[in-house]
Motif scaffolding. Structure first.
Motif, PDB file in Angstrom:
ATOM      1  N   ASP A 160      -2.152  18.130  -4.249  1.00 42.16           N
ATOM      2  CA  ASP A 160      -1.409  17.362  -3.239  1.00 42.16           C
ATOM      3  C   ASP A 160      -0.540  16.315  -3.921  1.00 42.16           C
ATOM      4  O   ASP A 160      -0.746  15.996  -5.094  1.00 42.16           O
ATOM      5  N   ASP A 161       0.425  15.790  -3.163  1.00 45.35           N
ATOM      6  CA  ASP A 161       1.353  14.816  -3.740  1.00 45.35           C
ATOM      7  C   ASP A 161       0.689  13.459  -3.966  1.00 45.35           C
ATOM      8  O   ASP A 161       0.817  12.861  -5.029  1.00 45.35           O
ATOM      9  N   PHE A 162      -0.035  12.964  -2.956  1.00 43.85           N
ATOM     10  CA  PHE A 162      -0.648  11.632  -3.036  1.00 43.85           C
ATOM     11  C   PHE A 162      -2.139  11.705  -2.753  1.00 43.85           C
ATOM     12  O   PHE A 162      -2.590  12.518  -1.954  1.00 43.85           O
ATOM     13  N   LEU A 163      -2.888  10.810  -3.387  1.00 45.84           N
ATOM     14  CA  LEU A 163      -4.277  10.576  -2.992  1.00 45.84           C
ATOM     15  C   LEU A 163      -4.375   9.101  -2.626  1.00 45.84           C
ATOM     16  O   LEU A 163      -4.091   8.232  -3.453  1.00 45.84           O
ATOM     17  N   ALA A 164      -4.749   8.850  -1.373  1.00 49.86           N
ATOM     18  CA  ALA A 164      -4.882   7.460  -0.914  1.00 49.86           C
ATOM     19  C   ALA A 164      -6.333   7.251  -0.477  1.00 49.86           C
ATOM     20  O   ALA A 164      -7.185   6.901  -1.286  1.00 49.86           O
ATOM     21  N   ASN A 165      -6.626   7.523   0.798  1.00 51.13           N
ATOM     22  CA  ASN A 165      -7.997   7.380   1.266  1.00 51.13           C
ATOM     23  C   ASN A 165      -8.792   8.686   1.201  1.00 51.13           C
ATOM     24  O   ASN A 165      -9.959   8.732   1.575  1.00 51.13           O
ATOM     25  N   GLY A 166      -8.144   9.727   0.776  1.00 54.88           N
ATOM     26  CA  GLY A 166      -8.848  10.987   0.525  1.00 54.88           C
ATOM     27  C   GLY A 166      -8.970  11.916   1.714  1.00 54.88           C
ATOM     28  O   GLY A 166      -9.564  12.992   1.606  1.00 54.88           O
ATOM     29  N   GLN A 167      -8.421  11.517   2.853  1.00 55.47           N
ATOM     30  CA  GLN A 167      -8.616  12.321   4.062  1.00 55.47           C
ATOM     31  C   GLN A 167      -7.973  13.707   3.966  1.00 55.47           C
ATOM     32  O   GLN A 167      -8.556  14.703   4.402  1.00 55.47           O
ATOM     33  N   ALA A 168      -6.772  13.756   3.418  1.00 54.86           N
ATOM     34  CA  ALA A 168      -6.073  15.046   3.302  1.00 54.86           C
ATOM     35  C   ALA A 168      -6.843  15.978   2.362  1.00 54.86           C
ATOM     36  O   ALA A 168      -7.083  17.150   2.678  1.00 54.86           O
ATOM     37  N   THR A 208       0.792  -1.244   0.000  1.00 53.93           N
ATOM     38  CA  THR A 208       0.000   0.000   0.000  1.00 53.93           C
ATOM     39  C   THR A 208       0.824   1.294   0.000  1.00 53.93           C
ATOM     40  O   THR A 208       0.266   2.356  -0.259  1.00 53.93           O
ATOM     41  N   VAL A 209       2.102   1.228   0.305  1.00 50.87           N
ATOM     42  CA  VAL A 209       2.881   2.478   0.438  1.00 50.87           C
ATOM     43  C   VAL A 209       3.994   2.568  -0.594  1.00 50.87           C
ATOM     44  O   VAL A 209       4.802   1.651  -0.756  1.00 50.87           O
ATOM     45  N   LEU A 210       4.015   3.705  -1.288  1.00 48.58           N
ATOM     46  CA  LEU A 210       5.035   3.965  -2.299  1.00 48.58           C
ATOM     47  C   LEU A 210       5.984   5.046  -1.793  1.00 48.58           C
ATOM     48  O   LEU A 210       5.545   6.110  -1.351  1.00 48.58           O
ATOM     49  N   LYS A 256      -3.222   6.542  -5.678  1.00 48.79           N
ATOM     50  CA  LYS A 256      -3.229   5.088  -5.502  1.00 48.79           C
ATOM     51  C   LYS A 256      -4.686   4.656  -5.679  1.00 48.79           C
ATOM     52  O   LYS A 256      -5.493   4.720  -4.756  1.00 48.79           O
ATOM     53  N   ASN A 312       9.280  13.540  -2.258  1.00 48.22           N
ATOM     54  CA  ASN A 312       9.009  13.625  -0.823  1.00 48.22           C
ATOM     55  C   ASN A 312      10.206  13.997   0.052  1.00 48.22           C
ATOM     56  O   ASN A 312      10.068  14.141   1.270  1.00 48.22           O
TER      57      ASN A 312
HETATM   58  P1  5GP Z   1      -5.002  10.272   2.159  1.00 47.59           P
HETATM   59  O1  5GP Z   1      -5.357  11.397   3.078  1.00 47.59           O
HETATM   60  O2  5GP Z   1      -5.576  10.434   0.777  1.00 47.59           O
HETATM   61  O3  5GP Z   1      -5.296   8.933   2.761  1.00 47.59           O
HETATM   62  O4  5GP Z   1      -3.421  10.271   2.003  1.00 47.59           O
HETATM   63  C1  5GP Z   1      -2.788  11.342   1.369  1.00 47.59           C
HETATM   64  C2  5GP Z   1      -1.664  11.884   2.191  1.00 47.59           C
HETATM   65  O5  5GP Z   1      -0.939  10.837   2.838  1.00 47.59           O
HETATM   66  C3  5GP Z   1      -0.710  12.596   1.268  1.00 47.59           C
HETATM   67  O6  5GP Z   1      -0.700  13.970   1.619  1.00 47.59           O
HETATM   68  C4  5GP Z   1       0.636  11.930   1.490  1.00 47.59           C
HETATM   69  O7  5GP Z   1       1.476  12.814   2.186  1.00 47.59           O
HETATM   70  C5  5GP Z   1       0.373  10.718   2.359  1.00 47.59           C
HETATM   71  N1  5GP Z   1       0.466   9.438   1.631  1.00 47.59           N
HETATM   72  C6  5GP Z   1      -0.537   8.555   1.420  1.00 47.59           C
HETATM   73  N2  5GP Z   1      -0.103   7.452   0.801  1.00 47.59           N
HETATM   74  C7  5GP Z   1       1.214   7.634   0.573  1.00 47.59           C
HETATM   75  C8  5GP Z   1       2.223   6.811  -0.058  1.00 47.59           C
HETATM   76  O8  5GP Z   1       2.019   5.690  -0.545  1.00 47.59           O
HETATM   77  N3  5GP Z   1       3.474   7.344  -0.092  1.00 47.59           N
HETATM   78  C9  5GP Z   1       3.771   8.572   0.415  1.00 47.59           C
HETATM   79  N4  5GP Z   1       5.037   8.992   0.304  1.00 47.59           N
HETATM   80  N5  5GP Z   1       2.850   9.362   1.023  1.00 47.59           N
HETATM   81  C10 5GP Z   1       1.581   8.895   1.105  1.00 47.59           C
END
Ligand code: 5GP
Length: 196
Positions: free
Chosen positions: A124-132, A18-20, A156, A27
């Motif tokens: 933003d740099d990453f979108l994972a679960n969308g919380q940020a 799950t993590v890149l 992701k 970064n």
């Molecule tokens: P979310 O809030 O969408 O779950 O995650 C987005 C935030 O978490 C991004 O601002 C980023 O900083 C961090 N993040 C989430 N997944 C990754 C990942 O796989 N690699 C890195 N380097 N940062 C991540």
């Protein structure tokens, strides 16, 4: 975005399913040429939209956001994760739960940098679960400014954030969309497939 995908393949490391890790160009160490290309691509993807300000989150969103802001000639505001001595009053705050860090943090922007007249591109740099992204949207909308769209460097796509944000009707533009990080292999959703 071809060059970004290539750089992710060459320099990115799948730390788990799950993590890149992309600390060689985004970064930690930053590749300015690539950031410039990323800025141009965001501007192209939102070219018919009104944008008066870019909002991002410290620290890894700042480089791509500034590159887009430079081309659009608009200010870039970054939400802060920690309160500073000079940033105490007049803050608009929202809460972000980080699945990767398993912790909750407040992020804030000073009221004076956003107004109801603003049309905001969130980057933003990453979108994972969308919380940020949801917390940034919350802050922008608390000021009655409008969210024009959301630009993400790396989505992701196997996590929920993209679906959550698209179902709310926001235009999301992700420059690289990752299908899977399983078995230490980085697999992308190619853009043609995504366009169907
Ligand atoms: P979310 O809030 O969408 O779950 O995650 C987005 C935030 O978490 C991004 O601002 C980023 O900083 C961090 N993040 C989430 N997944 C990754 C990942 O796989 N690699 C890195 N380097 N940062 C991540």
């Amino acid at each position: 975005m071809e060059k970004l995908q290539q750089t992710i393949i060459e320099e990115g490391v799948a730390l788990s399913d799950t993590v890149l890790k992309v600390d060689k160009f985004l970064n930690h160490q930053i590749d300015p040429q690539l950031m410039q290309e990323i800025g141009k691509e965001f501007v192209k993807r939102f070219k018919n939209k009104k944008i008066t300000k870019i909002v991002t989150l410290e620290s890894s969103g700042i480089a791509p956001a500034v590159m887009a802001g430079l081309i659009l000639d608009v200010p870039v505001v970054f939400a802060r994760k920690k309160k500073s001595l000079t940033l105490k009053d007049g803050l608009i705050t929202s809460t972000v739960y980080s699945y990767t860090k398993q912790e909750t943090n407040d992020i804030s922007i000073s009221k004076k940098f956003l107004s109801e007249d603003d049309h905001v591109l969130i980057i933003d740099d990453f979108l994972a679960n969308g919380q940020a992204a949801l917390a940034l949207i919350d802050i922008v909308e608390k000021t009655n400014a409008k969210v024009t769209g959301i630009g993400i460097v790396i989505e992701k796509a196997f996590q929920d954030g993209g679906d959550i944000l698209r179902s709310k009707g926001y235009q999301i533009e992700s420059l690289a969309r990752i299908k899977s990080l399983e078995n230490e292999t980085i697999e992308f959703i190619n853009e043609k497939e995504y366009a169907k």
